[in-house]
Write an enzyme that holds these catalytic residues in place. Structure first.
Site, PDB file in Angstrom:
ATOM      1  CE1 TYR A 133      -3.716  -2.259   0.205  1.00 55.63           C
ATOM      2  CE2 TYR A 133      -4.325  -1.170   2.255  1.00 55.63           C
ATOM      3  CZ  TYR A 133      -4.627  -2.045   1.234  1.00 55.63           C
ATOM      4  OH  TYR A 133      -5.835  -2.694   1.251  1.00 55.63           O
ATOM      5  N   GLY A 134       2.055   1.132   0.549  1.00 56.03           N
ATOM      6  CA  GLY A 134       2.890   2.307   0.809  1.00 56.03           C
ATOM      7  C   GLY A 134       3.309   3.098  -0.411  1.00 56.03           C
ATOM      8  CB  CYS A 157      -2.918  -0.833   7.483  1.00 52.97           C
ATOM      9  SG  CYS A 157      -2.177  -0.099   6.031  1.00 52.97           S
ATOM     10  CG  ASN A 158       1.318   2.657  10.949  1.00 50.84           C
ATOM     11  OD1 ASN A 158       1.401   3.434  11.881  1.00 50.84           O
ATOM     12  ND2 ASN A 158       1.543   1.364  11.102  1.00 50.84           N
ATOM     13  CB  THR A 159      -0.388   2.946   4.404  1.00 51.19           C
ATOM     14  OG1 THR A 159       0.934   2.493   4.721  1.00 51.19           O
ATOM     15  CG2 THR A 159      -0.352   3.741   3.128  1.00 51.19           C
ATOM     16  CD  GLU A 169       3.388  -9.214   3.035  1.00 50.63           C
ATOM     17  OE1 GLU A 169       3.090 -10.361   2.666  1.00 50.63           O
ATOM     18  OE2 GLU A 169       2.773  -8.605   3.945  1.00 50.63           O
ATOM     19  CG  HIS A 198       4.387  -5.218   6.808  1.00 51.99           C
ATOM     20  ND1 HIS A 198       3.200  -4.601   6.540  1.00 51.99           N
ATOM     21  CD2 HIS A 198       4.418  -6.347   6.051  1.00 51.99           C
ATOM     22  CE1 HIS A 198       2.526  -5.326   5.646  1.00 51.99           C
ATOM     23  NE2 HIS A 198       3.240  -6.386   5.337  1.00 51.99           N
TER      24      HIS A 198
HETATM   25  N1  DGL Z   1       1.487  -2.555   7.121  1.00 50.16           N
HETATM   26  C1  DGL Z   1       0.968  -1.392   6.474  1.00 50.16           C
HETATM   27  C2  DGL Z   1       1.307  -0.136   7.211  1.00 50.16           C
HETATM   28  O1  DGL Z   1       1.298  -0.170   8.432  1.00 50.16           O
HETATM   29  C3  DGL Z   1       1.063  -1.348   4.965  1.00 50.16           C
HETATM   30  C4  DGL Z   1       2.375  -1.576   4.351  1.00 50.16           C
HETATM   31  C5  DGL Z   1       2.338  -1.606   2.836  1.00 50.16           C
HETATM   32  O2  DGL Z   1       1.559  -2.384   2.279  1.00 50.16           O
HETATM   33  O3  DGL Z   1       3.078  -0.830   2.218  1.00 50.16           O
HETATM   34  O4  DGL Z   1       1.521   0.908   6.664  1.00 50.16           O
END
Ligand code: DGL
Length: 284
Positions: free
Chosen positions: A47-48, A78-80, A155, A189
Site C-alpha cells: 500500500y505504501g 495499517c498505518n498507511t 512479505e 510490518h
Molecule cells: N502494514 C501497512 C502499514 O502499516 C502497509 C504496508 C504496505 O503495504 O506498504 O503501513
C-alpha cells in the site's frame, strides 16, 4: 427467534499483508476473549507506494465487506490506511473504526521529545505522525523516513538476508544522526524486523510499536460501548485478496500456527461521494 448479541460479533482487523498480524498477536494477548476476522489485501500490496485515492478506495471496499460480516468494530492495522483513509471513511460506517496513528503518537510523546518515525513512503509523506505528535506536544521534534523496501522484503520473508540489514542501516542512519530518543514503528510490518533493528538501534532509544497501543484503545472503546465479549472466542477467520497458500506459509512463523485462509472477493464500490465532492469544491 434466536437473536445474536452484538458482543458476540468479531472485531475486524485489516492490513495489506502480514503486518497486521502484529496487531492480531496483541489482540490475542490483551483481549483473548474476542473473536477476530483478519483480512490481508495481499493482491494489492504494498500500500505504501499507492496514491491516496487508491488507499481510501481499498479501505472502503474492505470495511464494506467487514460490515457485511457483522463486525462490531474494525481496526485498521495499517498505518498507511490510518494516515490516509481513516478520517475520510470513519463516518461512512455504523461501527467504530480505530487507526494506529493516534495511539502510536500518544505513546511516543509519553516517552520522548526527539522522535524518529520509520514508515511507508505514503505514511511519511502524509505527515500524519508529525501532526498527531505535535498536536499533543508542540515542542516535540519529529523526523520521518519513508522506507519503501521494508514491506516487500518482509512479505518475501527476507528478514535475515544480509541485504535487509544493509537497507535498515540506510533508513535508520539519518534518524540516529539526529540523536533520536524514541523510534516509532510507523508501519505494522516493521515489528517483524525487530531482530535486525536490535543490532542497529542503541538500547537507550525507546521503541514504540503502535500495535500495542491500538489494542489498549480498542479495549477502552469496547468497554465504553458495552461491547466486550466475556466467553471463549470463535477461531480467528482469515481472508486474503491474493493467494491463500502464500499467506498461510508466511504467517505461520508469526502466529505459531498455520492459519486456514479463504480467498475473498471484495465488493466493488463506485468511487463514492466524499473524495469526488472534495475535488469538485477545489475546482469551483
Ligand atoms: N502494514 C501497512 C502499514 O502499516 C502497509 C504496508 C504496505 O503495504 O506498504 O503501513
Amino acid at each position: 427467534m434466536f437473536m445474536r448479541n452484538v458482543q458476540d460479533s468479531p472485531i475486524g482487523v485489516f492490513d495489506s499483508g502480514v503486518g497486521g498480524l502484529t496487531v492480531l498477536r496483541e489482540l490475542y494477548r490483551q483481549l483473548p476473549q474476542e473473536s477476530i476476522l483478519y483480512f490481508a489485501d495481499t493482491a494489492r500490496l504494498p500500500y505504501g507506494n499507492r496514491s491516496a485515492e487508491e488507499i481510501v478506495q481499498f479501505a472502503r471496499e474492505i470495511l464494506t465487506w467487514m460490515g457485511q460480516q457483522n463486525v462490531k468494530m474494525a481496526i485498521m492495522a495499517c498505518n498507511t490506511s490510518s494516515a490516509l483513509a481513516l478520517d475520510l471513511v470513519r463516518q461512512e460506517f455504523n461501527f467504530p473504526i480505530l487507526g494506529v496513528i493516534l495511539p502510536g503518537a500518544r505513546a511516543a510523546v509519553k516517552r520522548g521529545r526527539r522522535i524518529g518515525v520509520i514508515a511507508t513512503p505514503a505514511t511519511a509523506q502524509s505527515n500524519a505522525y508529525r501532526q498527531a505528535i505535535q498536536e499533543i506536544n508542540p515542542q516535540a521534534q519529529v523526523w520521518q523516513v519513508g522506507c519503501p523496501e521494508f514491506v516487500p522484503l518482509i512479505e518475501q520473508n527476507r528478514i535475515h538476508d544480509p541485504y535487509t540489514k544493509q537497507v535498515a542501516w540506510q533508513y535508520l542512519s539519518p534518524l540516529l544522526a539526529q540523536n533520536i530518543d524514541t523510534l516509532v514503528y510507523g508501519c505494522t510490518h516493521y515489528h517483524h524486523l525487530s531482530p535486525v533493528f536490535q543490532k542497529i538501534i542503541p538500547a537507550t532509544v525507546n521503541l514504540i510499536d503502535p500495535a500495542n497501543f491500538v489494542v489498549e484503545a480498542a479495549q477502552k472503546e469496547l468497554e465504553l460501548m458495552g461491547l466486550r465479549h466475556n466467553y471463549a472466542p470463535l477461531p480467528t477467520r482469515f481472508g486474503v485478496s491474493g493467494c491463500p497458500q502464500t499467506f498461510m506459509r508466511i504467517s505461520q512463523q508469526w502466529l505459531g500456527y498455520c492459519p486456514l485462509t479463504e480467498k475473498i472477493s471484495l465488493p466493488k464500490i463506485v468511487n463514492s461521494s466524499p473524495l469526488i465532492e472534495e475535488k469538485l469544491e477545489i475546482i469551483e
